[in-house]
Each structure stands twice: as structure tokens, then as C-alpha cells.
Design an enzyme around this catalytic site. Structure first.
Site, PDB file in Angstrom:
ATOM      1  N   SER A 109       0.848  -1.185   0.000  1.00  0.00           N
ATOM      2  CA  SER A 109       0.000   0.000   0.000  1.00  0.00           C
ATOM      3  C   SER A 109       0.887   1.239   0.000  1.00  0.00           C
ATOM      4  O   SER A 109       1.678   1.427  -0.916  1.00  0.00           O
ATOM      5  CB  SER A 109      -0.972  -0.039   1.190  1.00  0.00           C
ATOM      6  OG  SER A 109      -2.015   0.885   1.022  1.00  0.00           O
ATOM      7  N   GLU A 200      -2.116  -2.660  -7.798  1.00  0.00           N
ATOM      8  CA  GLU A 200      -3.288  -2.950  -6.969  1.00  0.00           C
ATOM      9  C   GLU A 200      -3.783  -1.644  -6.367  1.00  0.00           C
ATOM     10  O   GLU A 200      -3.072  -0.644  -6.373  1.00  0.00           O
ATOM     11  CB  GLU A 200      -2.941  -3.952  -5.865  1.00  0.00           C
ATOM     12  CG  GLU A 200      -1.901  -3.466  -4.855  1.00  0.00           C
ATOM     13  CD  GLU A 200      -2.461  -2.607  -3.739  1.00  0.00           C
ATOM     14  OE1 GLU A 200      -3.644  -2.764  -3.362  1.00  0.00           O
ATOM     15  OE2 GLU A 200      -1.719  -1.742  -3.231  1.00  0.00           O
ATOM     16  N   HIS A 273      -4.934  -5.466  -1.190  1.00  0.00           N
ATOM     17  CA  HIS A 273      -5.681  -5.375   0.055  1.00  0.00           C
ATOM     18  C   HIS A 273      -6.652  -6.550   0.187  1.00  0.00           C
ATOM     19  O   HIS A 273      -7.879  -6.395   0.194  1.00  0.00           O
ATOM     20  CB  HIS A 273      -6.426  -4.044   0.109  1.00  0.00           C
ATOM     21  CG  HIS A 273      -5.526  -2.855   0.219  1.00  0.00           C
ATOM     22  ND1 HIS A 273      -4.748  -2.408  -0.826  1.00  0.00           N
ATOM     23  CD2 HIS A 273      -5.266  -2.026   1.269  1.00  0.00           C
ATOM     24  CE1 HIS A 273      -4.073  -1.347  -0.433  1.00  0.00           C
ATOM     25  NE2 HIS A 273      -4.366  -1.099   0.826  1.00  0.00           N
TER      26      HIS A 273
END
Length: 299
Positions: A109, A200, A273
Site C-alpha cells: 500500500s 493494486e 488489500h
């Protein structure tokens, strides 16, 4: 690229370079994860700090990170969570210390910013994988352990789809799409040449994913890649104003990108995630077989 590994008994620093932890329970789980893998946790002094949406002041987060990089008794750095904030300290990280004493940097992330900055500057492989506070599933734990032992941590993306057929080899690059776009135009943007791009994201509407991928395409980033592995785009909101004008699916957007770049692409790999996620050694050479929906680490 040097690929650092760690073994049983390694001392692993737990730091919060981005967003804050929810509380002591998050930090306890992070320490339990470290111990369950046979390592020894070393908690950063400001791991539980909070300054609004940041895990403490920039100087405090930087102090914990640089302290872990310069301490030869620390064998790895595992980021406690993502959120936002790692970009704010990129220009003050002690890259020389990490170059001198390579050690795994683990997280995903917002930690994408650290991967993008540290890998090329320190000539090391970094690890896009679960944050330390995660509740590790057997799948995620096994991939993480393989990655940090120097083994192939990926394999068959069982639930993925082939967007563009073919087989290719390249250096793994990427991470969170929003961060990749935020780094564009800065000295910390990844080098996409001859890369297999990993992407992502979470909580992004389809039109925003479209916009960010278009930014990378117009910036010439995608044209130099050898392949793309789209991971998970989770918690996509369905109530954006743009969607009231007409719905376009995520599959539409990713398919258009695959058609435009004309290189092997798959979508839906276990990256991002989600509970079950691969740990990816960014900077390592990998082979993508889009027909077989496999990603294999070659070094």
C-alpha cells in the site's frame, strides 16, 4: 540487485512510516506475527504515535526508520501498516545505510513509496507483502516465508483471468496504483523499463482507476513494460457522481489497457488489500505466463 534474506532469530524492526495504528492491539498482533515466524521484534519508539492521519510527526517516523536502517543489530524492517505518509520522508531517508547493510523492507500500500525509492538507490530487492499488523492467513504466511528465504513466493494465480496472452520475463516493479501516480514526475518514480508491472488499489472508483492508468500510459510508463499483473482492486465504491452518467466496469478498463499496451497481462492475482496475498520481491527477475496465469520468481 541484491536480495536480502532473513533466518530464524532475526531481529525485525516494527516501524510506522505512514499512517497510525488503531491502538495497542495492532502493535501486539504485529509483535506476535514476528515471533510466530521465528524472529525477534524490535518496536520503534514512535510505532504507536499519531498526528492526525500520520503515525506521528515526520521527524519521529523518519527517526524510527533511519534508526532501523543504521542499526546493524536489526536484520529487517517490517512496516506496521500503510495509510499515507511515507512519501513525506523520502528525501531524508538514510539510503547509504541500507546500501551498506542490505536488509529486507516489508509492506505494501503506502509502503510502495519506500519500495520505489529504496530499491534502485540501494540496489536491493524489497518485499511487497503484508504489513506487520495483518492477520496472516496460511496462504500469506507461506508466501512471505518463501520470499524472505530467497525462494519463489508466487506461482499460479488461480482466480486470475488472462487479458493478453503471452509469456515474458522482466524485473518486478510497482505496487499501489495511487502511489505510483503520486510518484510520477518525482525522482522517486520507479523505472518501468523492461519491467513486469504489479498494480493494486483499494477504495478507488472505476473512473479513478481509469484516470490513473491513463496517466501512466500517457506518461510513457506502460510502453516500456514487458508485462502487467493486475492484482486486486478492492472495495470499489459504486456511488461516484461519474457513475450516475453511465456504468463502466473495472474489467472494461483493464481490458482496454491490455489491448493498448499489447503485452502479456493478467488480472485478479492475489496481490493487494486482500487476506490471501503473495509477497513479491520487487526488483527481482520474474516470468509471467499470461496463458497459464502464473508468475514465477527466477532469482
Amino acid at each position: 540487485m541484491r536480495r536480502p534474506t532473513i533466518a530464524a532469530g532475526a531481529r525485525v524492526a516494527l516501524v510506522s512510516p505512514a499512517g497510525p495504528l488503531r491502538g495497542e492491539a495492532d502493535l501486539q498482533r504485529a509483535q506476535e506475527n514476528v515471533r510466530s515466524l521465528g524472529w525477534v521484534p524490535a518496536v520503534g519508539a514512535h510505532a504507536l504515535a499519531r498526528a492526525g492521519y500520520l503515525a506521528g510527526r515526520d521527524g519521529d517516523r523518519l527517526s524510527d526508520l533511519n534508526g532501523a536502517l543504521t542499526d546493524d543489530a536489526i536484520d529487517a524492517v517490517w512496516c506496521a501498516r500503510g495509510g499515507y505518509g511515507a512519501m513525506r520522508i523520502l528525501d531524508q531517508i538514510d539510503y547509504a545505510a541500507l546500501r551498506r547493510r542490505p536488509k529486507p523492507i516489508i509492506g505494501y500500500s503506502d509502503v510502495t513509496a519506500l519500495h520505489a525509492a529504496m530499491g534502485p538507490r540501494c540496489e536491493i530487492v524489497t518485499f511487497h507483502g503484508p504489513t506487520a499488523r495483518a492477520q496472516l492467513t496460511p496462504f500469506s504466511r507461506a508466501s512471505l516465508e518463501r520470499a524472505l528465504a530467497g525462494d519463489d513466493s508466487c506461482g499460479v494465480a488461480t482466480n486470475a483471468t488472462t487479458l493478453h496472452a503471452g509469456r515474458t520475463r522482466g524485473r518486478l516493479v510497482g505496487g499501489n496504483l495511487a502511489l505510483l501516480c503520486a510518484l510520477a514526475g518525482t525522482p522517486y518514480a520507479p523505472d518501468y523499463r523492461d519491467a513486469i508491472l504489479i498494480v493494486e488499489d483499494v477504495n478507488e472508483a472505476v473512473y479513478r482507476i481509469d484516470r490513473m492508468l491513463t496517466q501512466l500510459r500517457l506518461g510513457g510508463c506502460l510502453s516500456t513494460c514487458r508485462g502487467i499483473v493486475f492484482g486486486q482492486f478492492t472495495d470499489v465504491p459504486l456511488d461516484s457522481p461519474e457513475e450516475s452518467l453511465g456504468t463502466r466496469t473495472l474489467e472494461d478498463v483493464l481490458g482496454e489497457v491490455a489491448l493498448a499496451v499489447n503485452i502479456p497481462c493478467i488480472a485478479g492475482a492475489p496481490i493487494g488489500h486482500v487476506a490471501d496475498q503473495w509477497t513479491l520481491p520487487l526488483g527481482a527477475i520474474a516470468e509471467l505466463d499470461a496463458d497459464a496465469r502464473t508468475l514465477r520468481i527466477l532469482e
